[in-house]
Design an enzyme around this catalytic site. Structure first.
Site, PDB file in Angstrom:
ATOM      1  N   SER A 155       0.862  -1.190   0.000  1.00 60.08           N
ATOM      2  CA  SER A 155       0.000   0.000   0.000  1.00 60.08           C
ATOM      3  C   SER A 155       0.887   1.225   0.000  1.00 60.08           C
ATOM      4  O   SER A 155       2.071   1.147   0.375  1.00 60.08           O
ATOM      5  CB  SER A 155      -0.891   0.000   1.248  1.00 60.08           C
ATOM      6  OG  SER A 155      -1.536   1.252   1.430  1.00 60.08           O
ATOM      7  N   TYR A 168      -2.632  -1.113  10.097  1.00 58.37           N
ATOM      8  CA  TYR A 168      -2.617  -1.275   8.641  1.00 58.37           C
ATOM      9  C   TYR A 168      -1.245  -0.916   8.085  1.00 58.37           C
ATOM     10  O   TYR A 168      -0.667  -1.663   7.281  1.00 58.37           O
ATOM     11  CB  TYR A 168      -3.695  -0.396   8.015  1.00 58.37           C
ATOM     12  CG  TYR A 168      -3.859  -0.585   6.528  1.00 58.37           C
ATOM     13  CD1 TYR A 168      -4.584  -1.662   6.025  1.00 58.37           C
ATOM     14  CD2 TYR A 168      -3.302   0.308   5.616  1.00 58.37           C
ATOM     15  CE1 TYR A 168      -4.741  -1.847   4.661  1.00 58.37           C
ATOM     16  CE2 TYR A 168      -3.451   0.133   4.251  1.00 58.37           C
ATOM     17  CZ  TYR A 168      -4.178  -0.944   3.779  1.00 58.37           C
ATOM     18  OH  TYR A 168      -4.326  -1.125   2.427  1.00 58.37           O
TER      19      TYR A 168
END
Length: 279
Positions: A155, A168
């Protein structure tokens, strides 16, 4: 570069919808047989609905409509025996796995001071342990055959932090470290391992009421139009989100036979946000 995958077999985790489905269909349209898995269950630690068995069935339908074989199972990538069993079935029924895309993952938003142990465990298990299990399960067969293409999905938050994204971001930074190390482990076996670092991709992971509410706490029921400026601010180019097929294009590039000497890399597809970070 051919970007044809005739006679090959591609495994995609998290293939019931979103990016995973996009990858599966693209490979099928280019001649590959497909193996997909998805957990197909909601989690109390994830604030938005996860994929369903009906979603997974639809991916199978679309792959078969492209004329390819498809193995699909309900499986959690955090469960290593389940991943080993899936790979074993794929090798028994389809002969091998040539390509693996470790796509499955979840987003859990919580600040470090209030994130629960359950939330932390969920995001690390899904986003990092699941990638390890996928790469670990497919590697022995690829080593035996002397060929493999592995792509992991990190990401833009695998290269930068953000508020309420401690778990995350930690998981996605971990994916990059795992990818680079695995690339070195497998370099002498004809196997490449690369990561993609997407920005905001237009899937249910970002389009859900919980995330909209977090981004616009000043509104009672924010819509996608209300959150567009917030999402756009996370990119450098003035777009709020990208389509899943933009990630698929890079997956196809990295898994092409001609990409034999690209390994250990991280390719950002994040509307220019990569310009804001180093490394």
């Amino acid at each position: 570069m051919t970007e044809r995958f005739d006679g090959q077999v591609a495994l995609i985790t998290g293939g019931a919808r979103g990016q995973g489905r996009s990858h599966a269909i693209a490979f099928a349209e280019r001649g590959a047989d497909i193996v997909v898995c998805d957990r197909c269950e909601d989690s109390p630690s994830v604030a938005y609905p996860l994929a369903t068995e009906a979603d997974l069935d639809e991916t199978v339908r679309l792959v078969k409509a492209a004329g390819r074989q498809c193995i699909a199972v309900k499986a959690d990538t955090a469960d290593r025996p389940a991943m080993d069993a899936l790979v074993g079935r794929a090798e028994a029924e389809l002969g091998r796995i040539d390509i693996a895309v470790a796509n499955a993952g979840v987003s859990v938003a919580a600040p470090v001071q209030s994130m629960t142990e359950q939330q932390w465990s969920e995001v690390i298990s899904s986003n990092l342990t699941g990638v390890f299990n996928t790469v670990g399960a497919v590697s022995p067969g690829m080593i035996k055959r002397g060929y493999g293409r592995i792509v992991t999905i990190s990401s833009m938050l695998g290269r930068a932090g953000n508020v309420s994204m401690v778990g995350y971001a930690a998981s996605k930074w971990g994916v990059i470290g795992l990818t680079k190390s695995a690339a070195l482990d497998l370099a002498s076996h004809g196997i490449t391992v690369n990561a993609i670092a997407p920005g905001n991709i237009s899937t249910p992971m970002i389009h859900n009421d919980a995330l909209y509410a977090m981004m616009r706490p000043d509104l009672d029921h924010p819509t996608d139009k209300d959150v567009e400026p917030v999402f756009a601010s996370l990119h450098a180019q003035p777009v709020p989100w990208l389509d899943a097929d933009e990630i698929t294009r890079v997956v196809l590039f990295l898994t092409d036979k001609a990409s034999a000497h690209i390994s250990g890399t991280v390719i950002p597809v994040d509307a220019g946000n990569a310009a804001r970070v180093t490394g």
